[in-house]
Design a protein around this motif. Sequence first.
Motif, PDB file in Angstrom:
ATOM      1  N   ALA A  31      -4.163  54.059  -0.781  1.00 49.15           N
ATOM      2  CA  ALA A  31      -5.288  54.679  -1.881  1.00 49.15           C
ATOM      3  C   ALA A  31      -4.981  54.300  -3.136  1.00 49.15           C
ATOM      4  O   ALA A  31      -5.874  54.084  -3.847  1.00 49.15           O
ATOM      5  N   ALA A  32      -3.767  54.177  -3.499  1.00 48.87           N
ATOM      6  CA  ALA A  32      -3.269  53.855  -4.949  1.00 48.87           C
ATOM      7  C   ALA A  32      -3.790  52.458  -5.064  1.00 48.87           C
ATOM      8  O   ALA A  32      -4.003  52.078  -6.660  1.00 48.87           O
ATOM      9  N   GLN A  33      -3.593  51.525  -4.288  1.00 48.49           N
ATOM     10  CA  GLN A  33      -3.933  50.214  -4.552  1.00 48.49           C
ATOM     11  C   GLN A  33      -5.264  50.034  -4.625  1.00 48.49           C
ATOM     12  O   GLN A  33      -5.775  49.290  -5.507  1.00 48.49           O
ATOM     13  N   ALA A  34      -6.133  50.649  -3.792  1.00 47.05           N
ATOM     14  CA  ALA A  34      -7.750  50.706  -3.854  1.00 47.05           C
ATOM     15  C   ALA A  34      -8.210  51.059  -5.166  1.00 47.05           C
ATOM     16  O   ALA A  34      -8.933  50.603  -5.803  1.00 47.05           O
ATOM     17  N   SER A  35      -7.548  52.246  -5.665  1.00 49.62           N
ATOM     18  CA  SER A  35      -8.087  52.682  -7.081  1.00 49.62           C
ATOM     19  C   SER A  35      -7.710  51.927  -8.160  1.00 49.62           C
ATOM     20  O   SER A  35      -8.305  51.710  -9.024  1.00 49.62           O
ATOM     21  N   ALA A  36      -6.369  51.033  -8.013  1.00 48.00           N
ATOM     22  CA  ALA A  36      -6.063  50.367  -9.228  1.00 48.00           C
ATOM     23  C   ALA A  36      -6.860  49.101  -9.070  1.00 48.00           C
ATOM     24  O   ALA A  36      -7.285  48.748 -10.027  1.00 48.00           O
ATOM     25  N   LEU A  37      -7.291  48.520  -7.905  1.00 52.34           N
ATOM     26  CA  LEU A  37      -8.442  47.514  -8.058  1.00 52.34           C
ATOM     27  C   LEU A  37      -9.666  47.771  -8.531  1.00 52.34           C
ATOM     28  O   LEU A  37     -10.258  47.025  -9.417  1.00 52.34           O
ATOM     29  N   THR A  38     -10.148  49.112  -8.445  1.00 55.13           N
ATOM     30  CA  THR A  38     -11.298  49.509  -8.989  1.00 55.13           C
ATOM     31  C   THR A  38     -11.186  49.614 -10.479  1.00 55.13           C
ATOM     32  O   THR A  38     -12.213  49.291 -11.077  1.00 55.13           O
ATOM     33  N   LEU A  39     -10.047  50.254 -10.854  1.00 58.69           N
ATOM     34  CA  LEU A  39     -10.042  50.272 -12.415  1.00 58.69           C
ATOM     35  C   LEU A  39      -9.822  48.979 -13.061  1.00 58.69           C
ATOM     36  O   LEU A  39     -10.184  48.708 -13.962  1.00 58.69           O
ATOM     37  N   GLU A  40      -9.594  48.029 -12.375  1.00 58.89           N
ATOM     38  CA  GLU A  40      -9.202  46.628 -12.842  1.00 58.89           C
ATOM     39  C   GLU A  40     -10.789  45.900 -13.034  1.00 58.89           C
ATOM     40  O   GLU A  40     -11.273  45.327 -13.779  1.00 58.89           O
ATOM     41  N   MET A  41     -11.580  46.435 -12.050  1.00 58.48           N
ATOM     42  CA  MET A  41     -12.701  45.770 -11.734  1.00 58.48           C
ATOM     43  C   MET A  41     -13.821  46.337 -12.956  1.00 58.48           C
ATOM     44  O   MET A  41     -14.626  45.733 -13.631  1.00 58.48           O
ATOM     45  N   VAL A  42     -13.657  47.619 -13.413  1.00 55.27           N
ATOM     46  CA  VAL A  42     -14.214  48.258 -14.465  1.00 55.27           C
ATOM     47  C   VAL A  42     -13.812  48.252 -15.860  1.00 55.27           C
ATOM     48  O   VAL A  42     -14.452  48.339 -16.845  1.00 55.27           O
ATOM     49  N   GLY A  43     -12.509  47.564 -15.883  1.00 56.90           N
ATOM     50  CA  GLY A  43     -12.142  47.120 -17.080  1.00 56.90           C
ATOM     51  C   GLY A  43     -10.866  48.005 -17.692  1.00 56.90           C
ATOM     52  O   GLY A  43     -10.366  47.834 -18.910  1.00 56.90           O
ATOM     53  N   ASP A  44     -10.455  49.106 -17.022  1.00 54.35           N
ATOM     54  CA  ASP A  44      -9.712  49.960 -17.619  1.00 54.35           C
ATOM     55  C   ASP A  44      -8.159  49.459 -17.206  1.00 54.35           C
ATOM     56  O   ASP A  44      -7.138  49.725 -18.222  1.00 54.35           O
ATOM     57  N   LEU A  45      -8.016  48.594 -16.456  1.00 55.57           N
ATOM     58  CA  LEU A  45      -6.427  47.910 -16.239  1.00 55.57           C
ATOM     59  C   LEU A  45      -6.859  46.382 -16.452  1.00 55.57           C
ATOM     60  O   LEU A  45      -7.572  46.012 -16.114  1.00 55.57           O
ATOM     61  N   PRO A  46      -5.647  45.814 -17.059  1.00 50.20           N
ATOM     62  CA  PRO A  46      -5.696  44.298 -17.176  1.00 50.20           C
ATOM     63  C   PRO A  46      -5.630  43.762 -16.028  1.00 50.20           C
ATOM     64  O   PRO A  46      -6.391  42.638 -15.583  1.00 50.20           O
ATOM     65  N   PHE A  47      -4.860  44.163 -14.785  1.00 40.09           N
ATOM     66  CA  PHE A  47      -4.772  43.629 -13.586  1.00 40.09           C
ATOM     67  C   PHE A  47      -4.494  44.759 -12.677  1.00 40.09           C
ATOM     68  O   PHE A  47      -3.905  45.719 -13.096  1.00 40.09           O
ATOM     69  N   ALA A  48      -4.653  44.837 -11.298  1.00 44.67           N
ATOM     70  CA  ALA A  48      -4.304  45.870 -10.418  1.00 44.67           C
ATOM     71  C   ALA A  48      -2.966  46.096 -10.176  1.00 44.67           C
ATOM     72  O   ALA A  48      -2.560  47.269 -10.087  1.00 44.67           O
ATOM     73  N   ASN A  49      -2.116  45.302 -10.352  1.00 47.38           N
ATOM     74  CA  ASN A  49      -0.657  45.374 -10.081  1.00 47.38           C
ATOM     75  C   ASN A  49       0.204  45.553 -11.227  1.00 47.38           C
ATOM     76  O   ASN A  49       1.353  45.202 -11.127  1.00 47.38           O
ATOM     77  N   VAL A  50      -0.542  45.978 -12.528  1.00 43.52           N
ATOM     78  CA  VAL A  50       0.131  46.211 -13.610  1.00 43.52           C
ATOM     79  C   VAL A  50       1.332  47.450 -13.453  1.00 43.52           C
ATOM     80  O   VAL A  50       1.060  48.165 -12.780  1.00 43.52           O
ATOM     81  N   ARG A  51       2.354  47.248 -13.933  1.00 40.60           N
ATOM     82  CA  ARG A  51       3.347  48.169 -14.176  1.00 40.60           C
ATOM     83  C   ARG A  51       3.396  48.732 -15.476  1.00 40.60           C
ATOM     84  O   ARG A  51       3.379  47.911 -16.590  1.00 40.60           O
ATOM     85  N   PRO A  52       3.616  49.858 -15.613  1.00 39.25           N
ATOM     86  CA  PRO A  52       3.951  50.473 -16.895  1.00 39.25           C
ATOM     87  C   PRO A  52       4.991  49.990 -17.778  1.00 39.25           C
ATOM     88  O   PRO A  52       6.233  49.685 -17.056  1.00 39.25           O
ATOM     89  N   PRO A  53       4.947  49.746 -19.071  1.00 38.43           N
ATOM     90  CA  PRO A  53       6.095  49.421 -19.707  1.00 38.43           C
ATOM     91  C   PRO A  53       7.433  50.270 -19.782  1.00 38.43           C
ATOM     92  O   PRO A  53       7.261  51.559 -19.541  1.00 38.43           O
TER      93      PRO A  53
END
Length: 427
Positions: free
Chosen positions: A222-244
């Motif tokens: 579910a987290a992977q699917a949500s991350a992919l959705t956020l990448e598609m709408v532009g909220d994440l630079p890419f789905a597998n991004v990690r916080p600094p």
Amino acid sequence: MSVLLETSVGDIVIDLEVEACPKTCENFLKLCKVYYYNLHAFFNISKDFLAQVGDPTATGTGGESIWSHIASNGGHKAPRYFTPEFIPRLKHKEKGTVSMAVAPALEDGTKGGCGSQFFITLADNIDYLDGKHAVFGHVVEGLDTLDKLNEVFVDQDGRPFKDVRIRHVEILDDPFADPEGLVVPETIPTKPPDNSTRIAEDEDPLATLPEEEAEQERRKKAAQASALTLEMVGDLPFANVRPPENVLFVCKLNPVTRDEDLELIFSRFGTIMSCQVIRDKKTGDSLQYAFIEFDKHEDAEQAYFKMQNVLVDDRRIWVDFSQSVARLNGNKWSNDIHMGPRGGKRSSGFGGREDLVATKRYREGAADRGGYDMVFDVPSNKHHTRRSRSRSPRRDRERDRDRRRSPPHHHDDRHRRRSRSRERYRR
């Protein structure tokens, strides 16, 4: 002369009839030598009948002889099949009989014969195959493996639902010299030659995980699917991004605490790259949390342990490592774009999408620039709408007739006529 087939359901040792069928055995041994059969699937298994393998496409229409294989690798052409060797004394009497599948002649003139496909019988006395397919060996070890093959679940076409494959082939004895042009690959194949969508040979479809592990797996997906959705709408630079790892999240701040105050307090742990108190988009008031970015991860870790529950401006703050990746998307936090009415920084409201911000500003300033309005913008002036209506068709016709008869007017005359028309309309 023997060959060992290591399959996903067990091992099979085949003794070859080298003296009776030299050409067929040479073809089979040399295909084994070049790893041709590695990772091939048993694409046709009929209970109490046979198990067929040797087609790289797993469709029953592929495969070629070793001589055709050598020629195609060298950029030449050679017949795909060779003439089968039928030996009257070699029949399909016993379970474990190994035969080459004989392909029929095709309508395009291609001559039929033996290529690479072969099968192993799963029962005794299958006389139907005598004289139609060429026997060239017998299974001497691994009859229990044949029993497992006989019990696999298959679909209506005889293809196992769960892949059964030849994992590796080991030649125990080879009396034949290599044909001219034979090249043995340097590495053993690691990927099946066919595009199978079946259950993998190492996968158990009935296996179940403990409830805790299953829940973790569901949450992970579910987290992977949500991350992919956020990448598609532009909220994440890419789905597998990690916080600094060098950014701290500080909350429970006093509303009066400023950026420079926090920077001064935390700077004793190391060099700070940025320190920002997040503020309300509209009012500019502090939301009582901030992000502090250190130059080094070690400095952020030290600040995390030392500043937990420390009193700052009469408030005990809470410090944790940041889980936000907003700074990675356009190198900005959530409200880094322009200033609010009280001096606080405000966000564009578009998740850092500068193209959407430009579109919004264009629409807001289109009228001031004298540019184009949006397609569906409708004037909201009610008086203008009412003036556009005519009192009667007769008045419209009289006005048109007067316009055609009268000469052009000066600008002042037109202004006076419009004034008189408005006065009549008001009365």
